[in-house]
Structures are given as structure tokens and as C-alpha cells.
Motif scaffolding. Structure first.
Motif, PDB file in Angstrom:
ATOM      1  N   ALA A 159       0.833  -1.205   0.000  1.00  0.00           N
ATOM      2  CA  ALA A 159       0.000   0.000   0.000  1.00  0.00           C
ATOM      3  C   ALA A 159       0.868   1.257   0.000  1.00  0.00           C
ATOM      4  CB  ALA A 159      -0.930  -0.015   1.211  1.00  0.00           C
ATOM      5  N   ALA A 160       1.952   1.219   0.778  1.00  0.00           N
ATOM      6  CA  ALA A 160       2.863   2.364   0.825  1.00  0.00           C
ATOM      7  C   ALA A 160       3.523   2.597  -0.524  1.00  0.00           C
ATOM      8  CB  ALA A 160       3.921   2.123   1.902  1.00  0.00           C
ATOM      9  N   ARG A 161       3.936   1.515  -1.159  1.00  0.00           N
ATOM     10  CA  ARG A 161       4.547   1.643  -2.481  1.00  0.00           C
ATOM     11  C   ARG A 161       3.560   2.236  -3.479  1.00  0.00           C
ATOM     12  NH1 ARG A 161       6.238  -3.673  -5.800  1.00  0.00           N
ATOM     13  NH2 ARG A 161       4.010  -3.562  -6.305  1.00  0.00           N
ATOM     14  N   GLU A 162       2.300   1.793  -3.401  1.00  0.00           N
ATOM     15  CA  GLU A 162       1.276   2.324  -4.299  1.00  0.00           C
ATOM     16  C   GLU A 162       1.098   3.823  -4.091  1.00  0.00           C
ATOM     17  OE1 GLU A 162      -1.754   2.112  -7.239  1.00  0.00           O
ATOM     18  OE2 GLU A 162      -0.170   0.706  -6.655  1.00  0.00           O
ATOM     19  N   ARG A 163       1.033   4.238  -2.823  1.00  0.00           N
ATOM     20  CA  ARG A 163       0.843   5.667  -2.540  1.00  0.00           C
ATOM     21  C   ARG A 163       2.035   6.500  -3.001  1.00  0.00           C
ATOM     22  NH1 ARG A 163      -0.121   7.998   3.535  1.00  0.00           N
ATOM     23  NH2 ARG A 163       2.167   7.925   3.552  1.00  0.00           N
ATOM     24  N   ALA A 164       3.218   5.891  -2.986  1.00  0.00           N
ATOM     25  CA  ALA A 164       4.434   6.624  -3.351  1.00  0.00           C
ATOM     26  C   ALA A 164       4.709   6.631  -4.848  1.00  0.00           C
ATOM     27  CB  ALA A 164       5.630   6.025  -2.613  1.00  0.00           C
ATOM     28  N   GLY A 165       3.806   6.061  -5.645  1.00  0.00           N
ATOM     29  CA  GLY A 165       3.989   6.101  -7.084  1.00  0.00           C
ATOM     30  C   GLY A 165       4.021   4.746  -7.757  1.00  0.00           C
ATOM     31  N   ILE A 167       5.118   0.833  -8.912  1.00  0.00           N
ATOM     32  CA  ILE A 167       6.317   0.174  -9.426  1.00  0.00           C
ATOM     33  C   ILE A 167       7.214   1.153 -10.180  1.00  0.00           C
ATOM     34  CG2 ILE A 167       7.125  -1.611 -11.026  1.00  0.00           C
ATOM     35  CD1 ILE A 167       4.662  -3.240 -10.317  1.00  0.00           C
ATOM     36  N   ASP A 168       6.621   2.145 -10.822  1.00  0.00           N
ATOM     37  CA  ASP A 168       7.411   3.101 -11.596  1.00  0.00           C
ATOM     38  C   ASP A 168       8.396   3.887 -10.726  1.00  0.00           C
ATOM     39  OD1 ASP A 168       6.055   2.298 -13.844  1.00  0.00           O
ATOM     40  OD2 ASP A 168       4.648   3.982 -13.837  1.00  0.00           O
ATOM     41  N   ILE A 192       8.559  -6.910  -2.231  1.00  0.00           N
ATOM     42  CA  ILE A 192       7.959  -5.886  -3.089  1.00  0.00           C
ATOM     43  C   ILE A 192       9.002  -5.128  -3.912  1.00  0.00           C
ATOM     44  CG2 ILE A 192       6.055  -5.620  -1.468  1.00  0.00           C
ATOM     45  CD1 ILE A 192       7.235  -2.720  -0.961  1.00  0.00           C
ATOM     46  N   GLY A 193      10.275  -5.545  -3.805  1.00  0.00           N
ATOM     47  CA  GLY A 193      11.289  -4.974  -4.682  1.00  0.00           C
ATOM     48  C   GLY A 193      12.236  -3.979  -4.057  1.00  0.00           C
TER      49      GLY A 193
END
Length: 464
Positions: A159-165, A167-168, A192-193
Motif C-alpha cells: 500500500a505504501a509503495r502504491e501511494r508513493a507512485g 512500481i514506476d 515488493i522490490g
């Protein structure tokens, strides 16, 4: 046409079920007869099993008999009163019966449509926990049961990764957690990378709690290097010592730098069911996500991990994929929760049922009594250690974990640990703090009584 398999009829199930429940009840009655730590050698259990599966079905009585012959000797008895090794995995009768009913119903709650009761009972139980623990109101309606805190942390990181932009933005994202945080934080970030070199291990105080000033320093440094701080994980009750990170301070830093704030209270969080322990919730109003495990200390059989998100839309956006065969009017209406979008798997078991059984059987007062007994005995054990000049306390006792070592050093500490574990009466684990071996005593089994703690202390003194 193939012959009809020997499906177990309701009547046969009734008889076999009675025998199985009787076996489990008998196991709990005689659990003190077994050495807490399994004594079998590697490979012993497999050596007792046939090399190939049976061609013909077997009598259920023979299967039950092999539980005693093969399975029980190969168990470390997590429910034994002398189990003090890891944080507890509470099993209780009401929860086991809830699991039995869930298994018998066989409902798979991937969508609201596939069983409305599975989704709505889970929503309601998570809201009951908000009330029971006085969690922030913004978590109400935003909870989900995961299989473990590890999965919950992974979902929070997604969810944090999504909010921060998404995979890009991956190449620029940096995460932060305490040197004492659970390994699942780094593991989830790796999945998650986020590689290890972009996970900052923040220094701790002498009591092993995260230093918010060091967190702020690391974030400022990374921002100046063109990186994006996106995820901060704080812990309420670390695994080694139950250290409590200063959540309010850490959250203030995370919020000011627009990083997602996650709080892991997997073990200690359950104690907030007691009003006098609500200080464990301090600072949660700054957290974007929060997890604690009813399956650790709240009499609910594994697996049942409660994850809350202040705004679940980021997780749903990261997880939601809707093929045509999952489309339906209820989901399209937006009036229902489809928990498939709140976790990694598509299918999900009816975990809320056992939580419902537990809360209705014990009530909040019963759950508070369960916690208070262990906290009181841990305080008493702490006093015993402090009064014995052969031992030293390594950290303050926060809830029900006592950490101490022999003053003569690691060899003497290891000798005590080995003697206790080889006795068969108790099981302890260790940690390493400041390059010193430390014994951990985690009190939390529903089978444990005060005299078991006293007997453990006698074992420790005898080995000293």
C-alpha cells in the motif's frame, strides 16, 4: 463409471468427530506428561510413515492411533504450561470449535457474494476489536484478518509503495525500521522490490527502542541524495525484548516527510484489551497501518492477524485485478467489501468465526483476566531475578517477557538455558543483545499457572 468414493456421511462424521474432539481434550489433559521440546532426531517422523500412500481407505481409529504413535512424539508442545520459548500461540476450546465449524462449512470468502456472512462477520469482528482495545476510530470499518503479521506488513508495504507512485517509482524508494524490528519487515520489503541496501536500520536507545532523531537524520540524508522515503515500520513489543518504539515521535517524523507509517504490535498489542495497558496505543493516530495478532495472546488459534489501514484504498488499488468470472452486481455496486483485494491470496478461510466464538465465550473481562495473570507473573519473576545476585536483568519487563543473563557471561548463561531445555519441564529461547547471550522467558500460555513459573525459576536457580 468410477465407483463412488467412500465419502464420510454426516452420521459417520458425527461419530469420528466425537472421537477426534475427545482425543484433543485428552491431549490437553495429559500435556504435562510430555517433554515440552520434542526429543526426536531429524527424520524420525518420516521414518515412521509408509513410503507410499494407501491404496485403500483406512479406519479412522487407526488414524487417531497414529497421532499418539507418530505425531505427538514429534511435537514441541506450544500449549504446554512450561512453554516459555517464543511468544505464545494461544489455542483455546472456543477457537478450536470455531475452526472446526469453519472447516465443516467449507466456505471460501473470496468475494462478498461467495458468502456474505464470511465478509460481514469479519468486518464486524475487526470493529469489535477496535472497541475492545480502544484503537483509533479511523480504523473502524478498515480492518482485515491476515494469516500472520508477516503478511500484514507485506500488505502495508504494498500500500505504501502504491501511494508513493507504484512500481514506476521503485528505484527511488527507501524504507526505515529499527535495528530490533522483526525480520519479516525486511523480508516483506524485499518481496515488493526494495533491496537490503535501501532499508535503513535505525539505531536504538539503551532500552532497544528506535531513536526518532536518528530516523529524521537518515530521512533528510536520503532526500538530499534524491531518494524517496516511503515506508517507516515501528514496533510495539520487539521480538527480542518487547521494546516499545516511541510511536508518536516516529509517526511525527514519518508524517512530516510523507512516508507511510506502519506499526507492528504482533504480540504486545493484545494487552491493550486491559484499560491499564492502553498506553501501548500511544501514537497510533499517526499510523497509516497497524497490526496485532489475536492468535498470539488473545486465545484465538493460529492463524488470525488483525491488520488495520487508515485508508485501505491504496492497498485495494495495488491488489485489485478483476477478471470477468469475478464480476458481479454486488461488487460493482461498491456497497460491499471484497477481501480478495486486501490480501495476497484470492481464496480465504472463514477466520472470523473463531474470533467470534472466543469473544462471545470469554467476554472482554475474561480476556483481560487472561492477560493480567501473565503480566503479574512476569513482574514477580522479574523481582526474583533482581533479588538473585547470580543473574542480571538485561531490559525492563514491559508486558510478560523477562530477559536476563548469568553475570558470569555467555558460557554460564548457555549452561542454564541448556539445563532448563533438557529437563523436559520447560522450554526457553535466547537472543543476543550488545554481543551478549540473553535468556528470554515469554509467559503467555493459557495452561500456565503461577506454580509453573515458580518451578521454572527453581530450574534456573538449580542450573546456575
Amino acid at each position: 463409471m468410477a465407483e463412488r468414493p467412500n465419502y464420510m456421511s454426516p452420521e459417520d462424521f458425527r461419530g469420528a468427530g466425537h472421537r477426534a474432539v475427545d482425543w484433543v481434550a485428552g491431549y490437553h489433559e495429559r500435556i504435562e506428561e510430555f517433554p515440552v521440546l520434542s526429543e526426536v532426531a531429524p527424520g524420525w517422523v518420516r521414518s515412521q510413515l509408509p513410503a507410499e500412500p494407501p491404496e485403500q481407505g483406512e479406519d479412522f481409529a487407526d488414524v487417531l492411533a497414529d497421532l499418539d504413535r507418530i505425531v505427538v512424539p514429534g511435537l514441541t508442545h506450544w500449549q504446554a504450561p512450561g512453554f516459555f520459548g517464543y511468544f505464545p500461540a494461544n489455542a483455546s476450546g472456543p477457537a478450536a470449535l470455531g475452526d472446526l465449524v469453519s472447516s465443516g462449512l467449507g466456505a471460501v470468502g473470496l468475494l462478498w457474494l461467495t458468502s456474505p456472512a464470511v465478509a460481514e462477520l469479519e468486518q464486524h469482528m475487526l470493529d469489535w476489536l477496535v472497541s475492545a482495545l480502544e484503537l483509533p476510530e479511523r480504523y473502524r470499518g478498515n480492518g482485515v484478518i491476515q494469516n500472520s503479521a508477516s503478511s500484514a506488513t507485506l500488505c502495508a508495504a504494498l500500500a505504501a509503495r502504491e501511494r508513493a507512485g507504484g512500481i514506476d517509482a521503485l528505484a527511488e524508494l527507501v524504507a526505515y525500521t529499527s535495528e530490533q524490528a522483526h525480520s519479516s519487515v525486511v523480508k516483506g520489503l524485499r518481496i515488493i522490490g526494495i533491496p537490503a541496501e535501501r532499508v535503513r536500520a535505525i539505531a536504538t536507545t539503551p532500552d532497544f527502542a528506535m531513536r526518532a532523531d536518528h530516523l529524521a537524520y537518515e530521512i533528510v540524508k536520503d532526500r538530499s541524495d534524491g531518494l524517496t522515503p516511503f515506508f517507516v515500520a515501528a514496533t510495539v513489543g520487539t521480538t527480542s525484548t518487547t521494546a516499545i518504539d516511541p510511536v508518536a515521535e516516529v509517526g511525527w517524523v514519518a508524517n512530516n516527510f510523507e512516508a507511510w507509517m506502519h506499526v507492528d504490535a504482533a504480540f504486545a498489542g493484545s494487552a491493550a484489551v486491559c484499560p491499564e495497558m492502553r498506553w501501548l496505543n500511544d501514537g497510533l493516530d499517526t499510523a497509516d497501518s497497524y497490526v496485532f495478532n489475536p492468535h498470539k495472546w488473545l486465545l484465538t488459534n493460529f492463524d488470525c492477524s488483525a491488520l488495520y489501514l487508515a485508508d485501505p484504498r491504496h492497498l485495494i488499488n495495488a491488489m485489485s485485478i478483476t477478471p470477468e468470472y469475478l464480476r458481479n452486481e454486488a461488487s460493482d455496486s461498491g456497497e460491499v467489501v471484497d477481501y480478495r483485494d486486501w490480501e495476497i491470496p484470492l481464496g480465504r478461510r472463514f477466520r472470523a468465526l473463531k474470533l467470534w466464538f472466543v469473544m462471545r465465550h470469554y467476554g472482554l473481562e475474561g480476556l483481560r483476566s487472561h492477560i493480567r495473570r501473565h503480566v503479574a507473573w512476569a513482574a514477580e519473576l522479574t523481582d526474583w531475578v533482581a533479588a538473585d545476585d547470580r543473574f542480571e536483568l538485561v531490559t525492563p519487563t514491559v508486558v510478560s517477557l523477562v530477559c536476563f543473563r548469568h553475570i558470569d557471561g555467555d558460557d554460564a548463561t548457555q549452561r542454564v538455558l541448556d539445563a532448563v531445555n533438557q529437563s523436559g519441564q520447560a522450554f526457553l529461547t535466547h537472543t543476543n543483545l550488545d554481543d551478549k547471550l540473553v535468556i528470554r522467558v515469554a509467559i503467555g500460555s493459557p495452561q500456565t499457572e503461577r506454580h509453573h513459573v515458580e518451578e521454572l525459576w527453581n530450574l534456573v536457580q538449580s542450573a546456575a
